[in-house]
Design an enzyme around this catalytic site. Structure first.
Site, PDB file in Angstrom:
ATOM      1  N   ARG A  22      26.675 -13.205 -61.477  1.00 32.18           N
ATOM      2  CA  ARG A  22      26.192 -14.449 -62.108  1.00 32.18           C
ATOM      3  C   ARG A  22      25.493 -14.150 -63.436  1.00 32.18           C
ATOM      4  O   ARG A  22      24.962 -15.063 -64.072  1.00 32.18           O
ATOM      5  CB  ARG A  22      25.204 -15.161 -61.178  1.00 32.18           C
ATOM      6  CG  ARG A  22      25.734 -15.394 -59.765  1.00 32.18           C
ATOM      7  CD  ARG A  22      26.571 -16.647 -59.687  1.00 32.18           C
ATOM      8  NE  ARG A  22      27.261 -16.730 -58.401  1.00 32.18           N
ATOM      9  CZ  ARG A  22      27.928 -17.785 -57.976  1.00 32.18           C
ATOM     10  NH1 ARG A  22      28.050 -18.851 -58.754  1.00 32.18           N
ATOM     11  NH2 ARG A  22      28.527 -17.790 -56.814  1.00 32.18           N
ATOM     12  N   SER A  23      25.459 -12.880 -63.841  1.00 30.51           N
ATOM     13  CA  SER A  23      24.708 -12.525 -65.052  1.00 30.51           C
ATOM     14  C   SER A  23      25.190 -13.241 -66.313  1.00 30.51           C
ATOM     15  O   SER A  23      24.360 -13.674 -67.122  1.00 30.51           O
ATOM     16  CB  SER A  23      24.743 -11.010 -65.272  1.00 30.51           C
ATOM     17  OG  SER A  23      24.026 -10.369 -64.245  1.00 30.51           O
ATOM     18  N   LYS A  72      23.780   2.267 -60.918  1.00 29.82           N
ATOM     19  CA  LYS A  72      22.380   2.279 -61.379  1.00 29.82           C
ATOM     20  C   LYS A  72      21.807   3.693 -61.472  1.00 29.82           C
ATOM     21  O   LYS A  72      21.023   3.987 -62.370  1.00 29.82           O
ATOM     22  CB  LYS A  72      21.512   1.412 -60.462  1.00 29.82           C
ATOM     23  CG  LYS A  72      21.777  -0.086 -60.606  1.00 29.82           C
ATOM     24  CD  LYS A  72      20.816  -0.889 -59.744  1.00 29.82           C
ATOM     25  CE  LYS A  72      21.157  -2.372 -59.793  1.00 29.82           C
ATOM     26  NZ  LYS A  72      20.236  -3.184 -59.003  1.00 29.82           N
ATOM     27  N   GLU A  85       8.754   4.041 -67.496  1.00 22.45           N
ATOM     28  CA  GLU A  85       8.133   4.557 -66.266  1.00 22.45           C
ATOM     29  C   GLU A  85       8.721   3.861 -65.038  1.00 22.45           C
ATOM     30  O   GLU A  85       8.920   4.480 -63.995  1.00 22.45           O
ATOM     31  CB  GLU A  85       6.615   4.379 -66.293  1.00 22.45           C
ATOM     32  CG  GLU A  85       5.977   5.199 -65.174  1.00 22.45           C
ATOM     33  CD  GLU A  85       4.509   4.910 -64.908  1.00 22.45           C
ATOM     34  OE1 GLU A  85       3.974   3.938 -65.470  1.00 22.45           O
ATOM     35  OE2 GLU A  85       3.927   5.658 -64.098  1.00 22.45           O
ATOM     36  N   ASN A  94      18.746  -0.690 -64.400  1.00 21.72           N
ATOM     37  CA  ASN A  94      19.616  -1.873 -64.420  1.00 21.72           C
ATOM     38  C   ASN A  94      19.703  -2.505 -65.807  1.00 21.72           C
ATOM     39  O   ASN A  94      20.405  -3.497 -65.987  1.00 21.72           O
ATOM     40  CB  ASN A  94      19.167  -2.917 -63.383  1.00 21.72           C
ATOM     41  CG  ASN A  94      17.917  -3.662 -63.818  1.00 21.72           C
ATOM     42  OD1 ASN A  94      17.184  -3.199 -64.700  1.00 21.72           O
ATOM     43  ND2 ASN A  94      17.665  -4.808 -63.215  1.00 21.72           N
ATOM     44  N   ASP A 109      14.316  -4.806 -61.586  1.00 21.81           N
ATOM     45  CA  ASP A 109      14.436  -5.427 -60.258  1.00 21.81           C
ATOM     46  C   ASP A 109      13.054  -5.707 -59.643  1.00 21.81           C
ATOM     47  O   ASP A 109      12.818  -6.774 -59.065  1.00 21.81           O
ATOM     48  CB  ASP A 109      15.231  -4.531 -59.302  1.00 21.81           C
ATOM     49  CG  ASP A 109      16.734  -4.592 -59.563  1.00 21.81           C
ATOM     50  OD1 ASP A 109      17.199  -5.585 -60.169  1.00 21.81           O
ATOM     51  OD2 ASP A 109      17.447  -3.657 -59.165  1.00 21.81           O
ATOM     52  N   ALA A 134      16.625   1.100 -47.486  1.00 25.26           N
ATOM     53  CA  ALA A 134      16.191   2.234 -48.307  1.00 25.26           C
ATOM     54  C   ALA A 134      17.264   2.604 -49.327  1.00 25.26           C
ATOM     55  O   ALA A 134      17.383   3.749 -49.744  1.00 25.26           O
ATOM     56  CB  ALA A 134      15.875   3.431 -47.402  1.00 25.26           C
ATOM     57  N   GLY A 136      19.491   1.349 -53.072  1.00 24.52           N
ATOM     58  CA  GLY A 136      19.122   1.207 -54.473  1.00 24.52           C
ATOM     59  C   GLY A 136      18.127   0.089 -54.733  1.00 24.52           C
ATOM     60  O   GLY A 136      17.189   0.256 -55.519  1.00 24.52           O
ATOM     61  N   GLY A 248      17.014 -14.315 -52.410  1.00 25.79           N
ATOM     62  CA  GLY A 248      16.691 -13.552 -53.614  1.00 25.79           C
ATOM     63  C   GLY A 248      17.240 -14.130 -54.910  1.00 25.79           C
ATOM     64  O   GLY A 248      17.292 -13.412 -55.910  1.00 25.79           O
TER      65      GLY A 248
HETATM   66  P1  NDP Z   1      22.779  -0.093 -51.013  1.00 21.12           P
HETATM   67  O1  NDP Z   1      24.211   0.015 -50.639  1.00 21.12           O
HETATM   68  O2  NDP Z   1      22.186   0.861 -51.976  1.00 21.12           O
HETATM   69  O3  NDP Z   1      21.896   0.006 -49.654  1.00 21.12           O
HETATM   70  C1  NDP Z   1      22.245  -0.729 -48.533  1.00 21.12           C
HETATM   71  C2  NDP Z   1      21.088  -0.738 -47.538  1.00 21.12           C
HETATM   72  O4  NDP Z   1      21.403  -1.663 -46.494  1.00 21.12           O
HETATM   73  C3  NDP Z   1      20.831   0.608 -46.856  1.00 21.12           C
HETATM   74  O5  NDP Z   1      19.463   0.725 -46.614  1.00 21.12           O
HETATM   75  C4  NDP Z   1      21.642   0.447 -45.545  1.00 21.12           C
HETATM   76  O6  NDP Z   1      21.170   1.255 -44.484  1.00 21.12           O
HETATM   77  C5  NDP Z   1      21.348  -0.993 -45.232  1.00 21.12           C
HETATM   78  N1  NDP Z   1      22.309  -1.648 -44.335  1.00 21.12           N
HETATM   79  C6  NDP Z   1      23.595  -1.972 -44.592  1.00 21.12           C
HETATM   80  N2  NDP Z   1      24.130  -2.632 -43.550  1.00 21.12           N
HETATM   81  C7  NDP Z   1      23.158  -2.734 -42.602  1.00 21.12           C
HETATM   82  C8  NDP Z   1      23.091  -3.309 -41.319  1.00 21.12           C
HETATM   83  N3  NDP Z   1      24.150  -3.912 -40.765  1.00 21.12           N
HETATM   84  N4  NDP Z   1      21.918  -3.251 -40.631  1.00 21.12           N
HETATM   85  C9  NDP Z   1      20.852  -2.649 -41.174  1.00 21.12           C
HETATM   86  N5  NDP Z   1      20.834  -2.070 -42.410  1.00 21.12           N
HETATM   87  C10 NDP Z   1      21.984  -2.109 -43.118  1.00 21.12           C
HETATM   88  O7  NDP Z   1      22.586  -1.603 -51.488  1.00 21.12           O
HETATM   89  P2  NDP Z   1      21.463  -2.165 -52.488  1.00 21.12           P
HETATM   90  O8  NDP Z   1      20.168  -1.554 -52.100  1.00 21.12           O
HETATM   91  O9  NDP Z   1      21.905  -2.015 -53.892  1.00 21.12           O
HETATM   92  O10 NDP Z   1      21.476  -3.741 -52.157  1.00 21.12           O
HETATM   93  C11 NDP Z   1      20.883  -4.250 -50.982  1.00 21.12           C
HETATM   94  C12 NDP Z   1      20.883  -5.778 -51.037  1.00 21.12           C
HETATM   95  O11 NDP Z   1      20.014  -6.218 -52.060  1.00 21.12           O
HETATM   96  C13 NDP Z   1      22.254  -6.392 -51.316  1.00 21.12           C
HETATM   97  O12 NDP Z   1      22.412  -7.521 -50.466  1.00 21.12           O
HETATM   98  C14 NDP Z   1      22.143  -6.827 -52.762  1.00 21.12           C
HETATM   99  O13 NDP Z   1      22.973  -7.939 -53.032  1.00 21.12           O
HETATM  100  C15 NDP Z   1      20.685  -7.203 -52.839  1.00 21.12           C
HETATM  101  N6  NDP Z   1      20.129  -7.153 -54.210  1.00 21.12           N
HETATM  102  C16 NDP Z   1      19.606  -8.306 -54.738  1.00 21.12           C
HETATM  103  C17 NDP Z   1      19.045  -8.307 -55.982  1.00 21.12           C
HETATM  104  C18 NDP Z   1      18.476  -9.572 -56.529  1.00 21.12           C
HETATM  105  O14 NDP Z   1      18.160  -9.624 -57.728  1.00 21.12           O
HETATM  106  N7  NDP Z   1      18.298 -10.599 -55.725  1.00 21.12           N
HETATM  107  C19 NDP Z   1      18.979  -7.071 -56.831  1.00 21.12           C
HETATM  108  C20 NDP Z   1      19.559  -5.914 -56.172  1.00 21.12           C
HETATM  109  C21 NDP Z   1      20.108  -5.969 -54.909  1.00 21.12           C
HETATM  110  P3  NDP Z   1      21.766   2.744 -44.252  1.00 21.12           P
HETATM  111  O15 NDP Z   1      21.065   3.639 -45.239  1.00 21.12           O
HETATM  112  O16 NDP Z   1      21.389   3.054 -42.844  1.00 21.12           O
HETATM  113  O17 NDP Z   1      23.257   2.666 -44.480  1.00 21.12           O
END
Ligand code: NDP
Length: 285
Positions: A22-23, A72, A85, A94, A109, A134, A136, A248
């Site tokens: 959506r950016s 990222k 920082e 980002n 973020d 945990a 990105g 979010g």
């Molecule tokens: P990553 O792929 O880097 O990380 C995914 C995370 O979700 C990991 O911690 C993973 O755990 C966990 N996970 C995935 N599936 C499950 C599940 N079924 N049950 C429990 N944990 C699960 O993704 P991001 O960190 O980049 O993004 C995470 C969310 O944040 C996305 O939905 C993204 O759209 C949203 N987001 C929103 C933003 C905003 O501005 N609103 C900005 C950035 C992200 P494991 O390590 O065990 O695999």
């Protein structure tokens, strides 16, 4: 996209995939609102060609890039000599821009989340926060939440080691964080929380993370994911006694506003764009 097709400065989001992004809508709206002429496109870079595509964009006169999944961390390496920082603490970038021949990188973020929590009427001082996930996104918000004064931040993840790794990384970078930070698996989420933040991508699979039900009692449950309807995490939180929920979308708009301010030196208003984007999500559903 070609940065110099007309005399409007060109910006873009780079990722893989970018179809959902959506950016362009958000930044073009900010441009109209502030009277800044710009074009904003999408660059879908092949998985192994992020650096080449990003550098070519700037060599052709591009003004700034937003970086999304999965680039990222690579953007952080690419802009290593010009990191803010915030970017250093997040280990992820980002927002990229070129100044005096040096590529600069920041992570907005965390700023976006703080801004949206403020919009939701939340102050962070002395708050106990459970952060689920945990990846990105989690990496980008931990330091800003601690710097904003929360009392305690507990990171839990499906794979506990990833949460423990984040804990030791951040405690190493900022030893003053150590006594407020803890980490573990989803089954170690017990506690009494003021805010429960879902930074997992579990809602994409239509299932909430498997958390003990009582973690939601009386809390604000905030899902970084957004959609036209309340997310599975928000549904679960309300069923188990959350006081309020939010998705979010506001964070998305606020992190874009922070990028816009870095590029143009003007802070746009988020509320009108958030309202328009919410309507667009509903219309698209
Ligand atoms: P990553 O792929 O880097 O990380 C995914 C995370 O979700 C990991 O911690 C993973 O755990 C966990 N996970 C995935 N599936 C499950 C599940 N079924 N049950 C429990 N944990 C699960 O993704 P991001 O960190 O980049 O993004 C995470 C969310 O944040 C996305 O939905 C993204 O759209 C949203 N987001 C929103 C933003 C905003 O501005 N609103 C900005 C950035 C992200 P494991 O390590 O065990 O695999």
């Amino acid at each position: 996209m070609t940065p110099s097709i007309d005399n409007r400065k060109c910006y873009a989001v780079i990722g893989n995939p970018t179809a959902h992004s959506r950016s362009p809508f958000i930044h073009e709206h900010f441009g109209r609102q502030t009277g800044i002429a710009l074009r904003y496109g999408k660059i879908n870079a092949p998985m192994d060609q992020f650096p080449a595509h990003a550098l070519r964009f700037f060599s052709e006169g591009g003004g700034g890039l937003n970086v999304t999944v999965p680039f990222k961390e690579q953007a952080c390496v690419l802009a290593a000599a010009g990191l803010s920082e915030r970017a250093q603490l997040a280990g992820a970038v980002n927002t990229l821009w070129m100044k005096d021949g040096l590529l600069h990188g920041c992570n907005t973020d965390g700023l976006g989340l703080l801004d949206d929590l403020t919009r939701c009427g939340v102050t962070l001082t002395e708050k106990r926060i459970l952060l689920v996930g945990a990846g990105g996104a989690a990496k980008g918000v931990i330091a800003p939440l601690l710097l904003a004064g929360c009392q305690r931040l507990h990171i839990v993840n499906r794979g506990p080691q990833r949460a423990l790794d984040l804990l030791s990384l951040l405690s190493g970078q900022k030893p003053e964080f150590a006594n407020r930070l803890s980490a573990g698996g989803l089954d170690q989420a017990d506690g009494s929380w003021d805010i429960v933040i879902n930074a997992t991508s579990s809602s994409l699979g239509r299932h909430p993370p498997s958390l003990p039900p009582h973690v939601y009692a009386g809390a604000l449950a905030y899902d970084l994911m957004y959609s036209a309807q309340p997310t599975p995490f928000m549904h679960q939180a309300l069923a188990y006694g959350a006081q309020a929920t939010s998705d979010g979308l506001g964070m998305l708009v606020a992190q874009a506003a922070a990028s816009f301010a870095l590029w143009h030196g003007v802070q746009p208003e988020t509320e009108p764009v958030l309202a328009a984007l919410r309507q667009q999500l509903i219309d698209d559903a």
